[in-house]
Design an enzyme around this catalytic site. Structure first.
Site, PDB file in Angstrom:
ATOM      1  N   MET A 157      36.290  67.375  -7.360  1.00  0.00           N
ATOM      2  CA  MET A 157      37.747  67.505  -7.882  1.00  0.00           C
ATOM      3  C   MET A 157      38.613  66.627  -7.097  1.00  0.00           C
ATOM      4  O   MET A 157      39.884  66.765  -7.239  1.00  0.00           O
ATOM      5  CB  MET A 157      38.231  69.059  -7.670  1.00  0.00           C
TER       6      MET A 157
ATOM      7  N   GLY B 180      28.351  73.973  -7.636  1.00  0.00           N
ATOM      8  CA  GLY B 180      27.267  73.158  -7.418  1.00  0.00           C
ATOM      9  C   GLY B 180      26.055  73.439  -8.408  1.00  0.00           C
ATOM     10  O   GLY B 180      24.866  73.095  -7.955  1.00  0.00           O
TER      11      GLY B 180
ATOM     12  N   HIS C  95      30.883  64.944 -17.268  1.00  0.00           N
ATOM     13  CA  HIS C  95      32.243  65.439 -17.768  1.00  0.00           C
ATOM     14  C   HIS C  95      31.885  66.281 -18.781  1.00  0.00           C
ATOM     15  O   HIS C  95      31.222  65.843 -19.949  1.00  0.00           O
ATOM     16  CB  HIS C  95      33.116  64.137 -17.986  1.00  0.00           C
TER      17      HIS C  95
HETATM   18  C1  GRF Z   1      30.867  70.685 -14.715  1.00  0.00           C
HETATM   19  O1  GRF Z   1      31.099  71.373 -15.829  1.00  0.00           O
HETATM   20  C2  GRF Z   1      30.986  69.362 -14.805  1.00  0.00           C
HETATM   21  O2  GRF Z   1      31.064  68.569 -16.009  1.00  0.00           O
HETATM   22  C3  GRF Z   1      32.458  69.147 -14.256  1.00  0.00           C
HETATM   23  O3  GRF Z   1      32.538  70.382 -13.129  1.00  0.00           O
HETATM   24  C4  GRF Z   1      31.693  71.201 -13.527  1.00  0.00           C
HETATM   25  C5  GRF Z   1      30.978  71.356 -12.373  1.00  0.00           C
HETATM   26  O4  GRF Z   1      29.840  72.385 -12.368  1.00  0.00           O
HETATM   27  N1  GRF Z   1      32.774  67.884 -13.686  1.00  0.00           N
HETATM   28  P1  GRF Z   1      29.069  72.792 -11.181  1.00  0.00           P
HETATM   29  O5  GRF Z   1      29.734  72.827  -9.900  1.00  0.00           O
HETATM   30  O6  GRF Z   1      28.091  71.749 -11.201  1.00  0.00           O
HETATM   31  O7  GRF Z   1      28.397  74.116 -11.642  1.00  0.00           O
END
Ligand code: GRF
Length: 194
Positions: A95, A20, A114
């Site tokens: 996810m 997050g 992404h």
């Molecule tokens: C990030 O690298 C985002 O680009 C990808 O998942 C990761 C999430 O990281 N879709 P976080 O949970 O925001 O730290």
């Protein structure tokens, strides 16, 4: 829409599954006076996601959804988005893949971040694949979500140089730092406040 300090802000929901850090970063961004968004709601599929603590700290309404039956859960989420008057969804490390039905109902109002320079390296393990392919650059992309994975219209991208010494972890760290700059910048581009 919520009216705050004279500025009409777009009611936004963040979807996440893990750490997050983008979620936290978007909350901080939303709290700025001239931010075009107000984060009203958060969605996660993972009861162990670290981001849940962030939601509690910043008093963001959050719901943990059970993804056993995707149709049922997506209808539940759609109802909750409606009852919270949400006009923008920002995926931030979510996810689960949204179905066509969900995307259709919220078309043009779902963004994703992404960790690659799309259209290169759609899907998972982007940093590992970029390094194994001896890429000189990687980066991150904010894009609209459509029914094909990581394929919607690109809003903004940021390039990150891959050094010889970079590991998957060091590259991930560098890219994540840029993600935290890029996501707010992309939102500002779409919702200019001047
Ligand atoms: C990030 O690298 C985002 O680009 C990808 O998942 C990761 C999430 O990281 N879709 P976080 O949970 O925001 O730290």
């Amino acid at each position: 829409m919520a009216k705050l300090s004279g500025l009409v802000k777009t009611n936004t929901a963040i979807f996440f599954s893990g750490k997050g850090s983008n979620f936290k970063n978007l909350i901080k961004f939303s709290l700025l006076n001239n931010s075009p968004i107000k984060i009203k709601f958060a969605v996660t599929n993972n009861p162990r996601a670290e981001g849940i603590k962030i939601a509690r700290k910043y008093k963001i309404k959050i719901k943990i959804y059970n993804y056993k039956n995707i149709r049922k859960v997506e209808n539940e989420i759609l109802n909750d988005l409606k009852s919270n008057d949400i006009n923008l969804v920002c995926l931030a490390g979510f996810m689960k893949i949204l179905t066509k039905n969900f995307i259709k109902k919220f078309y043009g109002k779902i963004l994703n971040i992404h960790p690659s320079l799309l259209p290169k390296y759609k899907g998972l393990n982007t940093h590992k694949r970029a390094i194994l392919n001896n890429e000189k650059f990687s980066g991150c992309t904010v894009h609209f979500v459509n029914s094909r994975l990581d394929s919607g219209k690109i809003v903004l991208q940021k390039k990150v140089k891959i050094n010889k010494k970079d590991t998957y972890e060091s590259l991930e760290k560098k890219v994540l730092k840029e993600e935290h700059i890029l996501y707010p910048k992309a939102i500002k581009k779409l919702f200019p406040t001047h």
